[in-house]
Design an enzyme around this catalytic site. Structure first.
Site, short mmCIF file in Angstrom:
data_model
loop_
_atom_site.label_atom_id
_atom_site.label_comp_id
_atom_site.label_asym_id
_atom_site.label_seq_id
_atom_site.Cartn_x
_atom_site.Cartn_y
_atom_site.Cartn_z
N CYS A 86 45.50 40.02 35.59
CA CYS A 86 45.36 39.12 36.73
C CYS A 86 46.31 37.92 36.59
CB CYS A 86 43.91 38.69 36.89
SG CYS A 86 43.51 38.01 38.51
N HIS A 203 40.59 43.86 36.46
CA HIS A 203 40.04 43.33 35.22
C HIS A 203 39.32 44.41 34.40
CE1 HIS A 203 40.49 38.92 35.87
NE2 HIS A 203 40.54 39.27 37.14
N GLU A 205 38.40 44.23 31.37
CA GLU A 205 37.42 43.61 30.47
C GLU A 205 36.07 43.40 31.15
OE1 GLU A 205 38.99 40.04 32.70
OE2 GLU A 205 39.74 42.00 32.04
#
Length: 233
Positions: A86, A203, A205
């Site tokens: 990002c 994302h 994660e």
């Protein structure tokens, strides 16, 4: 394998990234402060999401001049593994480690929802446990994720298989309706020509463990560990 997560003023996904790599890979990970002049001892550097330096001027434009970026750029040019997620992707383009730029989303609105991604290149350190054409679901959270590059650069990215992830539907079909931000060629992530630097807007994660209801993001972190273990014998 040791991961380093760079922390800029305004980063807000640094803790998520640190937790994700530790949980998924079981490997050591530490924060790297933006004023650090060294990334020595790390095997993979992560530039996390957030709003580095408040996104003043442009997203990533100020972070690119952080002291830590000098050793990060040197690390990448020597073949070190770097992933920008990002805002981290935006920093990588500003730093010249990846081509193109990230513009405001086509509807000029911040977007925060799950998207489907098609793996376009499964031969990279970041995707080596995937198969080409595999579809994964990963959340996005950005206001400036509209990837742009001139026609010549886009052609080179496609020909060199530097497009790593592309927005698609659940079946892997690419249509205008599934492109959330207007990115050229539906691009969600790219790599450099050497394949050791990855930038992606979604994302991983945030979808890397069962408690989050989705583990598709594990693909990136498990691939990195698999690549590293094979490299080290």
């Amino acid at each position: 394998m040791k991961f380093g997560v760079v922390v800029f003023p305004g980063s807000n996904c640094d803790a998520d990234c640190l937790h994700a790599v530790k949980t998924v890979t079981g490997q050591p990970a530490e924060y790297i402060w933006h004023k650090s002049g060294s990334v020595e001892g790390f095997d993979c550097i992560i530039l996390p999401g957030g709003f580095s330096y408040g996104d003043y001027l442009r997203c990533g434009a100020v972070a690119r001049f952080s002291p830590v970026m000098t050793p990060v750029i040197e690390f990448a040019k020597k073949g070190g593994l770097v992933i920008g997620i990002c805002n981290g992707f935006q920093v990588l383009t500003e730093a010249g480690l990846l081509p193109g730029a990230l513009h405001r989303n086509k509807e000029l609105q911040f977007l925060c929802h799950d998207v489907f991604l098609r793996v376009e290149n499964a031969s990279l350190p970041f995707t080596c446990t995937a198969r080409e054409g595999e579809v994964i679901k990963v959340p996005i959270a950005h206001g400036e994720g509209n990837y742009f590059a001139d026609a010549e650069t886009l052609q080179q990215l496609e020909e060199n298989k530097q497009v790593v992830f592309r927005y698609c539907d659940a079946q892997g079909e690419v249509t205008p309706e599934v492109n959330p931000n207007g990115s050229a060629n539906h691009i969600a992530g790219i790599c450099n020509q050497q394949g050791n630097v990855l930038g992606m807007m979604p994302h991983p994660e945030r979808c890397a463990e069962k408690d989050l209801g989705n583990t598709d993001g594990q693909l990136i972190f498990k691939s990195l560990l698999d690549f590293w273990q094979r490299r080290c014998g």
